[in-house]
Motif scaffolding. Sequence first.
Motif, mmCIF file in Angstrom:
data_model
loop_
_atom_site.group_PDB
_atom_site.id
_atom_site.type_symbol
_atom_site.label_atom_id
_atom_site.label_comp_id
_atom_site.label_asym_id
_atom_site.label_seq_id
_atom_site.Cartn_x
_atom_site.Cartn_y
_atom_site.Cartn_z
ATOM 1 N N THR A 178 0.820 -1.219 0.000
ATOM 2 C CA THR A 178 0.000 0.000 0.000
ATOM 3 C C THR A 178 0.852 1.266 0.000
ATOM 4 O OG1 THR A 178 -0.209 -0.086 2.422
ATOM 5 C CG2 THR A 178 -1.974 -1.099 1.138
ATOM 6 N N CYS A 179 1.959 1.246 0.740
ATOM 7 C CA CYS A 179 2.783 2.458 0.828
ATOM 8 C C CYS A 179 3.729 2.608 -0.362
ATOM 9 C CB CYS A 179 3.536 2.486 2.153
ATOM 10 S SG CYS A 179 2.410 2.670 3.562
ATOM 11 N N SER A 180 4.092 1.506 -0.991
ATOM 12 C CA SER A 180 4.820 1.608 -2.266
ATOM 13 C C SER A 180 3.916 2.257 -3.313
ATOM 14 C CB SER A 180 5.268 0.223 -2.741
ATOM 15 O OG SER A 180 6.218 -0.350 -1.876
ATOM 16 N N LEU A 181 2.672 1.823 -3.347
ATOM 17 C CA LEU A 181 1.710 2.399 -4.292
ATOM 18 C C LEU A 181 1.443 3.866 -4.003
ATOM 19 C CD1 LEU A 181 -0.830 -0.569 -4.489
ATOM 20 C CD2 LEU A 181 0.587 0.279 -6.379
ATOM 21 N N GLY A 241 -3.982 5.064 -10.447
ATOM 22 C CA GLY A 241 -3.481 3.729 -10.749
ATOM 23 C C GLY A 241 -4.507 2.837 -11.422
ATOM 24 N N MET A 242 -5.770 2.964 -11.003
ATOM 25 C CA MET A 242 -6.828 2.114 -11.556
ATOM 26 C C MET A 242 -7.640 2.825 -12.633
ATOM 27 S SD MET A 242 -8.147 0.351 -7.984
ATOM 28 C CE MET A 242 -9.225 -0.849 -8.772
ATOM 29 N N GLY A 243 -7.701 4.145 -12.560
ATOM 30 C CA GLY A 243 -8.434 4.894 -13.581
ATOM 31 C C GLY A 243 -9.651 5.606 -13.015
ATOM 32 N N LYS A 244 -10.133 6.605 -13.745
ATOM 33 C CA LYS A 244 -11.242 7.455 -13.298
ATOM 34 C C LYS A 244 -12.524 6.666 -13.031
ATOM 35 C CE LYS A 244 -9.224 11.593 -13.886
ATOM 36 N NZ LYS A 244 -9.079 12.605 -12.831
ATOM 37 N N LYS A 245 -12.729 5.581 -13.754
ATOM 38 C CA LYS A 245 -13.977 4.828 -13.586
ATOM 39 C C LYS A 245 -14.083 4.206 -12.188
ATOM 40 C CE LYS A 245 -12.173 0.524 -15.594
ATOM 41 N NZ LYS A 245 -12.323 -0.474 -16.669
ATOM 42 N N TRP A 246 -12.945 4.105 -11.486
ATOM 43 C CA TRP A 246 -12.930 3.541 -10.143
ATOM 44 C C TRP A 246 -13.060 4.609 -9.065
ATOM 45 C CZ3 TRP A 246 -13.038 -1.667 -9.440
ATOM 46 C CH2 TRP A 246 -12.681 -2.472 -10.526
ATOM 47 N N THR A 254 -5.111 -2.397 -3.843
ATOM 48 C CA THR A 254 -3.790 -2.984 -3.601
ATOM 49 C C THR A 254 -3.639 -4.326 -4.310
ATOM 50 O OG1 THR A 254 -3.699 -1.895 -1.437
ATOM 51 C CG2 THR A 254 -2.177 -3.715 -1.814
ATOM 52 N N LEU A 255 -4.647 -5.167 -4.216
ATOM 53 C CA LEU A 255 -4.598 -6.463 -4.902
ATOM 54 C C LEU A 255 -4.592 -6.276 -6.423
ATOM 55 C CD1 LEU A 255 -7.080 -8.390 -2.591
ATOM 56 C CD2 LEU A 255 -4.642 -8.876 -2.827
ATOM 57 N N TYR A 256 -5.355 -5.312 -6.901
ATOM 58 C CA TYR A 256 -5.446 -5.032 -8.340
ATOM 59 C C TYR A 256 -4.097 -4.568 -8.896
ATOM 60 C CZ TYR A 256 -7.343 -2.912 -12.653
ATOM 61 O OH TYR A 256 -7.605 -2.564 -13.968
ATOM 62 N N PRO A 300 0.782 -6.475 -9.042
ATOM 63 C CA PRO A 300 1.829 -6.828 -10.016
ATOM 64 C C PRO A 300 2.785 -5.681 -10.326
ATOM 65 C CG PRO A 300 -0.281 -7.715 -10.709
ATOM 66 C CD PRO A 300 -0.565 -6.821 -9.538
ATOM 67 N N ARG A 301 2.294 -4.448 -10.243
ATOM 68 C CA ARG A 301 3.162 -3.298 -10.530
ATOM 69 C C ARG A 301 4.179 -3.088 -9.403
ATOM 70 N NH1 ARG A 301 -1.308 0.865 -13.255
ATOM 71 N NH2 ARG A 301 -2.506 -0.813 -14.263
ATOM 72 N N VAL A 302 3.770 -3.375 -8.174
ATOM 73 C CA VAL A 302 4.715 -3.288 -7.063
ATOM 74 C C VAL A 302 5.737 -4.423 -7.163
ATOM 75 C CG1 VAL A 302 4.979 -3.343 -4.547
ATOM 76 C CG2 VAL A 302 3.006 -2.197 -5.576
ATOM 77 N N LYS A 303 5.278 -5.584 -7.554
ATOM 78 C CA LYS A 303 6.172 -6.735 -7.731
ATOM 79 C C LYS A 303 7.244 -6.412 -8.777
ATOM 80 C CE LYS A 303 6.920 -11.401 -7.611
ATOM 81 N NZ LYS A 303 7.157 -12.231 -6.425
#
Length: 449
Positions: A111-114, A138-143, A428-430, A433-436
């Motif tokens: 969460t804090c990396s994001l 990160g997820m987009g305006k629709k979210w 965070t789950l979504y 992969p970007r944090v990984k």
Amino acid sequence: MGDFIIQFSNWIWDTPMLVLLMGGGFILFVYSGFVPFRYFGHALKVVSGKYDDQNLPGQISSRQALSAAIAATVGLGNISGVAIAINMGGPGAVFWMWISAFVGMATKYFTCSLAIMYRGKDSAGVVQGGPMYVIEHGMGKKWKPLAILFCVAGVLGLLAIFQANQLTEVTRTVLLKPYGLDAGDTTKWILGIGMMLAVAVVILGGIQRIAVVASKLVPFMVVVYFATVLIIMLKFYDKIPAVFWQILEDAFTGNAVMGGAVGAVMVIGARRAAFSNEAGIGTAPMVHGASKNNEPVREGMIAMLGPFIDTVVVCSLTAFVILITGVWESTENDGVTLTLAAFEMGLPGIGKYLLMLSVLTFALSTMFTYSYYGHKCFNYLFGADKANYYNYFYLVTIVFGAVVSLNVVVSFIDAMYAIMAIPTMISTLYLAPRVKAATKDYFKRFGNG
């Protein structure tokens, strides 16, 4: 209304939150490659300030961000919350708090990396971080509805009513009632107004003043509390092994809960751990997102130390004092008064005053930082030009918290925390992969110097 709040809080934490926070956190723990264990040493090097650069964008240093986050998490949840967990779930609840902490370390890492990876700017152009910006950018305006949901729950759930309630209770119990100075509800109102004024001096100075005060207060309060508990544990050292095994045995039998319900013990432990270390709730990313750091992974490393310090260290200290003194079995007390009874038994005459000092610093440090979290949520919803109005709302509710019942306060905060966790964990789950990918890149670059 109070009964509805209590029922809703119990329902949402019974299964939905256990699956989301513990299940989701365990997925992140494994998916990260067990980062909390593998890179704990590296996290300690980073938090030492070795890689700080004050010229990077942000408002505070990474160390100040951790201090502010710990100031919020290392608070009455560690003193009163642990007592509530043991009173409701017995010694076994402590074990599930530990498990939640290690899972929470992975959650906070992500969460804090994001929070650094997807920072945004408020309406005044100031760089900001937190789940609401992670969701939007990160997820987009629709979210964005998820971001709004998080902020609405944050405005309500990050009030200092629990801290005000318990600080009022311990002040009356230790300093006023023994000398016949307590006037019931009148005293609660006076103490509430006094706390409101004390908090106002700090929070009206903004995040810089909050961070400076927190960085001074956190080491002091942890040392005082740790020293007091260590003395009590040395006094009852012969009971420590038995208490440790009691925690482990009860965690898988649920003997202290009616019907021997192991699931109930897990829920109680996870619920109190979430309230204490706030992993997966989304609060810490708001302050870590304001740090002067352009390396998301580095900030995540610093942040994951929070649940370890908060739950594995500080909560365990409280739990062992309550359990080795045996007060949890021989008293009707709950919350901070149960911890107070343990300290008084451990150090007759002086224990209650040392706890009073700890409660004072713990509660005030949390009150300072929570105001910043709520301010950020209000800023996102209504704009930077109106955000300061939140501070006045926040201050007034401190008085309210001082006079209402503990059960309603705890249930209301728990319910809002649960609602905040939903958008935080989904995002965070979504985006995991970007944090990984960022983690692999960071350590590749780090290995190359």
